[in-house]
Design an enzyme around this catalytic site. Structure first.
Site, PDB file in Angstrom:
ATOM      1  N   ARG A  26     -32.187  24.319  -2.652  1.00  0.00           N
ATOM      2  CA  ARG A  26     -33.300  23.504  -3.140  1.00  0.00           C
ATOM      3  C   ARG A  26     -34.649  24.195  -2.904  1.00  0.00           C
ATOM      4  O   ARG A  26     -35.596  24.008  -3.674  1.00  0.00           O
ATOM      5  CB  ARG A  26     -33.263  22.138  -2.441  1.00  0.00           C
ATOM      6  CG  ARG A  26     -34.345  21.152  -2.866  1.00  0.00           C
ATOM      7  CD  ARG A  26     -34.164  19.834  -2.106  1.00  0.00           C
ATOM      8  NE  ARG A  26     -35.338  18.984  -2.163  1.00  0.00           N
ATOM      9  CZ  ARG A  26     -35.560  18.047  -3.066  1.00  0.00           C
ATOM     10  NH1 ARG A  26     -34.664  17.842  -4.024  1.00  0.00           N
ATOM     11  NH2 ARG A  26     -36.651  17.301  -3.023  1.00  0.00           N
ATOM     12  N   ILE A  59     -39.975  16.116  -8.322  1.00  0.00           N
ATOM     13  CA  ILE A  59     -38.563  16.414  -8.116  1.00  0.00           C
ATOM     14  C   ILE A  59     -38.034  15.316  -7.202  1.00  0.00           C
ATOM     15  O   ILE A  59     -38.676  14.957  -6.211  1.00  0.00           O
ATOM     16  CB  ILE A  59     -38.350  17.816  -7.506  1.00  0.00           C
ATOM     17  CG1 ILE A  59     -36.853  18.092  -7.301  1.00  0.00           C
ATOM     18  CG2 ILE A  59     -39.128  18.013  -6.216  1.00  0.00           C
ATOM     19  CD1 ILE A  59     -36.542  19.525  -6.842  1.00  0.00           C
ATOM     20  N   SER A  60     -36.896  14.750  -7.551  1.00  0.00           N
ATOM     21  CA  SER A  60     -36.346  13.621  -6.799  1.00  0.00           C
ATOM     22  C   SER A  60     -35.980  14.027  -5.378  1.00  0.00           C
ATOM     23  O   SER A  60     -35.773  15.206  -5.069  1.00  0.00           O
ATOM     24  CB  SER A  60     -35.106  13.066  -7.505  1.00  0.00           C
ATOM     25  OG  SER A  60     -35.435  12.495  -8.744  1.00  0.00           O
ATOM     26  N   ALA A  61     -35.877  13.035  -4.505  1.00  0.00           N
ATOM     27  CA  ALA A  61     -35.429  13.256  -3.132  1.00  0.00           C
ATOM     28  C   ALA A  61     -33.988  13.761  -3.130  1.00  0.00           C
ATOM     29  O   ALA A  61     -33.202  13.417  -4.022  1.00  0.00           O
ATOM     30  CB  ALA A  61     -35.532  11.960  -2.336  1.00  0.00           C
ATOM     31  N   HIS A  69     -30.574  13.088  -5.825  1.00  0.00           N
ATOM     32  CA  HIS A  69     -29.812  14.126  -6.521  1.00  0.00           C
ATOM     33  C   HIS A  69     -28.343  14.053  -6.128  1.00  0.00           C
ATOM     34  O   HIS A  69     -27.450  14.141  -6.982  1.00  0.00           O
ATOM     35  CB  HIS A  69     -30.374  15.508  -6.179  1.00  0.00           C
ATOM     36  CG  HIS A  69     -31.598  15.865  -6.944  1.00  0.00           C
ATOM     37  ND1 HIS A  69     -32.550  16.735  -6.465  1.00  0.00           N
ATOM     38  CD2 HIS A  69     -32.034  15.476  -8.176  1.00  0.00           C
ATOM     39  CE1 HIS A  69     -33.514  16.874  -7.369  1.00  0.00           C
ATOM     40  NE2 HIS A  69     -33.221  16.118  -8.403  1.00  0.00           N
TER      41      HIS A  69
END
Length: 230
Positions: free
Chosen positions: A40, A64-66, A70
């Protein structure tokens, strides 16, 4: 939104994945292997915060999602991300989840990202090139395109799996049309209050919809509205 660990406790990609496993979010070896392979930290500008369980701004009024989100989406789609399958990632942003998808479906499959901000597409390709998913990009089973994700990407439809990384007021018909019978779509739906919905397409073309959890995503909208911050 729930956060599963404190910012100071995790500073490595593998430790992030192990924490997701310890909290019962990552439950399959396939998802764990993909998330361990795709670092990441390559996909964010502030690497010191890359493994914090929190969304991060990536510019252009999006995030960007946590990591736990994801991981949850990968788990929900896992049975539809087997080698040789096709997956569409709508609102692909930094390219992180698209890269994870590519690792899971392999060279015999196809992972397609669609993002309507050209600058994000360009930077996501660079991110992927620096990641473990680079070989898939080079040989063509992974690609990221500039486009309106609400229209999907018909060229490689139908898809076994479709992931949407922004909240739609209702499920776009184009995405249901591009979903293979037996396939699964995961999409946040709603305006102020949103639910992560799991949409399974039956063999007769009908769909079954289940609310998985309450979420908060940026809206799935036009490029112009997004840049205005609407």
């Amino acid at each position: 939104m729930k956060q599963f660990w404190s910012p100071s406790s995790i500073n490595k990609n593998k430790a992030m994945v192990e924490n997701l496993q310890n909290h019962g979010i990552v439950t399959s070896d396939e998802v764990a292997k993909a998330m361990e392979a795709v670092d990441r930290g390559v996909f964010v500008t502030d690497r010191s915060s890359a493994y914090v369980d929190s969304p991060m701004s990536i510019g252009y009024n999006v995030t960007i999602s946590a990591p736990h989100m994801h991981a949850m989406c990968l788990q929900l789609l896992e049975k539809h991300l087997k080698p040789g399958m096709r997956v569409l990632d709508v609102g692909s942003g930094t390219g992180y989840l698209t890269a994870c998808f590519a690792v899971m479906v392999g060279t015999e499959g196809r992972a397609i990202g669609v993002e309507h901000i050209p600058e994000l597409v360009a930077s996501s390709v660079k991110n992927i090139e620096a990641s473990a998913a680079s070989p898939f990009l080079k040989e063509g089973s992974l690609a990221v395109h500039v486009g309106d994700g609400r229209q999907g990407w018909a060229e490689f439809a139908p898809y076994d799996a479709i992931h949407v990384g922004a909240a739609a007021p209702e499920i776009p018909e184009a995405l249901i049309d591009q979903l293979k019978p037996g396939g699964r779509l995961v999409i946040p739906v709603g305006n102020i209050f949103q639910d992560l919905q799991v949409v399974d397409k039956n063999s007769d073309g009908s769909v079954s919809i289940k609310d998985e959890t309450s979420v908060r995503y940026v809206p799935l909208t036009s490029r112009e509205a997004q840049l205005r911050g609407d």
